[in-house]
Design a protein around this motif. Structure first.
Motif, PDB file in Angstrom:
ATOM      1  N   THR A  49       0.829  -1.205   0.000  1.00 15.29           N
ATOM      2  CA  THR A  49       0.000   0.000   0.000  1.00 15.29           C
ATOM      3  C   THR A  49       0.865   1.257   0.000  1.00 15.29           C
ATOM      4  O   THR A  49       0.584   2.217  -0.720  1.00 15.29           O
ATOM      5  N   GLN A  89      -7.161   0.518  -0.681  1.00 17.34           N
ATOM      6  CA  GLN A  89      -7.475  -0.750  -0.029  1.00 17.34           C
ATOM      7  C   GLN A  89      -8.796  -0.652   0.741  1.00 17.34           C
ATOM      8  O   GLN A  89      -9.615  -1.563   0.713  1.00 17.34           O
ATOM      9  N   ASP A 165      -5.690  -1.492  -5.059  1.00 16.13           N
ATOM     10  CA  ASP A 165      -5.080  -2.050  -3.859  1.00 16.13           C
ATOM     11  C   ASP A 165      -6.008  -3.136  -3.305  1.00 16.13           C
ATOM     12  O   ASP A 165      -7.054  -2.841  -2.741  1.00 16.13           O
ATOM     13  N   GLU A 166      -5.611  -4.375  -3.480  1.00 10.23           N
ATOM     14  CA  GLU A 166      -6.393  -5.545  -3.066  1.00 10.23           C
ATOM     15  C   GLU A 166      -7.833  -5.481  -3.561  1.00 10.23           C
ATOM     16  O   GLU A 166      -8.778  -5.445  -2.773  1.00 10.23           O
TER      17      GLU A 166
HETATM   18 MG   LIG Z   1      -2.047  -2.758   1.994  1.00 10.32          MG
END
Ligand SMILES: [Mg+2]
Ligand SMILES: Nc1ncnc2c1ncn2[C@@H]1O[C@H](COP(=O)(O)OP(=O)(O)OP(=O)(O)O)[C@@H](O)[C@H]1O
Lengths: 319, 254
Positions: A49, A89, A165-166
């Protein structure tokens, strides 16, 4: 030579807080080609991140330089922001807004006229299967719906480079597969996708190339196939009773065995020609009076790559 | 122009969110209305027999003060909404767009000011039957002054929210700032009734100049130097607050 979509040199970020400093990213060199799905794989706290936030102009690198979508990260952050999309995220939608409302405003923030933004919002809602929920407030969405909306917000302006992010964390398998397809469609439309993930299957199935990050450093990079091939040969996993030390020494000296390591009473062997090695290993252990309690052979997976590079299994942490 | 367009976009979005969850707007108006209805009549009987009151009757003293109170409290606590937006990731998401950083502040502040002015109008309408007399031109300028007070407080509140990022830290700080500002400004009772040392302290409270100015405006005394002083001071402070607030929004997230 085509210009790279992302190119970083010695990217570094240190966080200073009450007396202690955290070296979140410790010198990362990345190269992402245009039109690929690039996966950034690493366990919790690895620095994924932080790297993404630097590349998205949200935090300044402590050291290092980067070219993002053709613009210099330090000198032209405004130009970088015009060209990228970024999905954090934790997402970024307001529970009081409707899904459609968030999509439209995001489009307009990127300069689309209202009509155009509304038209784009419909396309995105359809692509992400959110048409029914479009005019409900985001607060009423399920976790997966919200995640899909966040991703829609990131792609509303058709960025040439999209940071995710994810993106699939918290999605059920069907929604995940659906989103993979959508991400592939974006790539096929010419966009470059830079995503982070905990999931090895995802990295393996979705990404064209990968970098594995651990403790703020890149520990391996390449295509999934290259990375798996870097672990020459196959992996044999053995369960042993009794003295493992003796067995380990014995196995290390066996032919075809390149490397052996022990974790939690199981031995992992990296061997050449696994199908031939298996009967030989069995015979060897039997002969020494140390028959294994279990034995299995498999082709290397990214998990093995990860384990080899970091000494830890990603699966344990992602669980 | 990009700044104006961006400001309008943020204004629209903020206003939409506020109107769909108007709890704060209603609460913000509740206290002044209660004061007006339950405290105003008492004040009126006191005023008749007291020398400390400036010309114009109790309601002409009291209602302009309540307007400044609405502006002070209404705008001082807007930072709470921003803390929530920080937590939702909305601010971060918008930082990764070409959105002008100044518009992030100005769009939200514009929403706050529009709401203040609407609240002010409503309060004055309610007060008219009680015997409030207003000079129409003066009242219009008063609303402008109200907006300026909002433009001082809202950017300060937003800046603090961006710095502290938590309601728990923000609440005592905002209370600690706004309560003394309120009491020293002579909003509820004219400072002429206060002892000398308190009056001296009140001169340090910028809001006291706004209160004096708005009372003069309600009575149509445009020539009163207090009007120019109050409006001028609020304009300068608003400019400073906006510059500081813009910088807070522009600073990279830690
Ligand atoms: Mg992360
Ligand atoms: N703002 C911050 N202040 C202090 N430390 C931070 C900050 N942001 C991140 N860190 C630290 O930097 C390290 C890397 O964090 P980062 O969020 O980049 O990891 P990650 O790879 O994204 O992990 P995850 O998979 O859990 O999302 C962690 O040790 C984290 O605690």
């Amino acid at each position: 030579m085509t210009e790279l979509m992302v190119e970083t040199h010695g990217l570094r970020r240190t966080f200073k807080g009450r007396g202690k400093t955290v070296e979140a990213v410790r010198g990362v060199d990345l190269r992402v080609a245009p039109g690929e799905i690039f996966g950034f794989l690493g366990p919790n706290g690895a620095g994924k991140t932080t790297t993404l936030r630097m590349l998205a102009t949200l935090i300044e690198p402590t050291e290092g330089t980067a070219l993002v979508a053709g613009a210099d990260l330090r000198r032209e952050p405004g130009r970088v922001r015009e060209r990228i999309g970024y999905v954090a995220q934790g997402g970024g939608s307001d529970p009081g807004m409707t899904g459609r409302g968030e999509l439209v405003i995001q489009g307009r923030l990127f300069g689309l006229a209202r009509k155009e933004a509304e038209r784009r919002a419909v396309e995105v809602l359809e692509a992400l299967d959110l048409v029914e929920a479009a005019d409900r407030t985001v607060g009423t969405y399920s976790g997966g719906m919200r995640r899909r909306l966040d991703i829609g917000i990131g792609m509303i302006h058709r960025p040439r480079l999209l940071f995710l992010d994810e993106p699939t964390t918290g999605l059920d398998p069907q929604a995940r597969a659906h989103l993979w397809d959508e991400i592939r469609r974006l790539r096929d439309g010419g966009a470059t996708i830079f995503l982070t993930t905990h999931y090895l299957e995802e990295a393996d199935a979705l990404c064209d190339s990968l970098a594995i990050i651990d403790h703020g450093l890149i520990v391996a990079e390449g295509t999934p196939i290259e990375l798996k091939r870097a672990i020459a040969g196959d992996v044999v996993t053995l369960g042993l009773n009794g003295s493992t030390d003796g067995a380990l020494n014995l196995l290390r000296s066996a032919p075809r065995v390149r490397e052996a390591e022990l974790s939690d009473g199981t031995v992992r062997l990296y061997v050449e020609d696994g199908d031939l090695a298996l009967p030989e290993l069995l015979r060897l252990l039997d002969g020494a009076g140390m028959p294994p309690s279990s034995i299995s052979l498999h082709r290397p997976s990214l998990d093995d790559v990860f384990l080899r590079q970091t000494g830890r299994s990603l699966r344990d942490e992602a669980a | 122009m990009k700044l104006i367009r961006d400001t309008w976009l943020i204004y629209e979005r903020s206003m939409y969110l506020t109107l769909h969850n108007p709890v704060w707007v209603v609460l913000g108006l509740g206290q002044p209305l209660v004061l007006l209805l339950f405290f105003g009549p008492i004040l009126n009987s006191v005023a008749v027999s007291s020398a400390g009151f400036p010309p114009g009757g109790a309601f002409n003293v009291f209602v302009p003060g309540l307007l400044i109170q609405i502006a002070l409290f209404g705008a001082a606590f807007v930072g709470f909404g921003l803390v929530a937006e920080l937590r939702y990731g909305v601010v971060e998401r918008m930082r990764v767009t070409p959105l002008s950083r100044a518009a992030m502040l100005l769009g939200r502040s514009l929403r706050d000011v529009v709401i203040l002015v609407a609240q002010g109008l409503l309060l004055v309408l309610v007060a008219l039957p009680f015997g409030l007399r207003i000079d129409p031109a003066g009242f219009v300028v008063s609303l402008g002054l109200l907006a300026l007070v909002g433009l001082v407080m809202a950017p300060i509140s937003y800046s603090l929210a961006l710095m502290l990022k938590s309601e728990d830290a923000l609440a005592p700080l905002l209370n600690g700032i706004s309560l003394p500002l309120l009491l020293l400004s002579g909003i509820l009772l004219p400072m002429a009734l206060a002892p000398d040392w308190l009056q001296a302290l009140a001169k340090l409270d910028p809001l006291s100049y706004a209160v004096t100015a708005i009372r003069a405006l309600f009575n149509g005394r445009f020539a009163d130097p207090a009007v120019a002083t109050g409006v001028g001071l609020m304009a300068v402070l608003a400019a400073l607050a906006i510059v500081a607030g813009r910088r807070a929004f522009a600073r990279a997230a830690a």
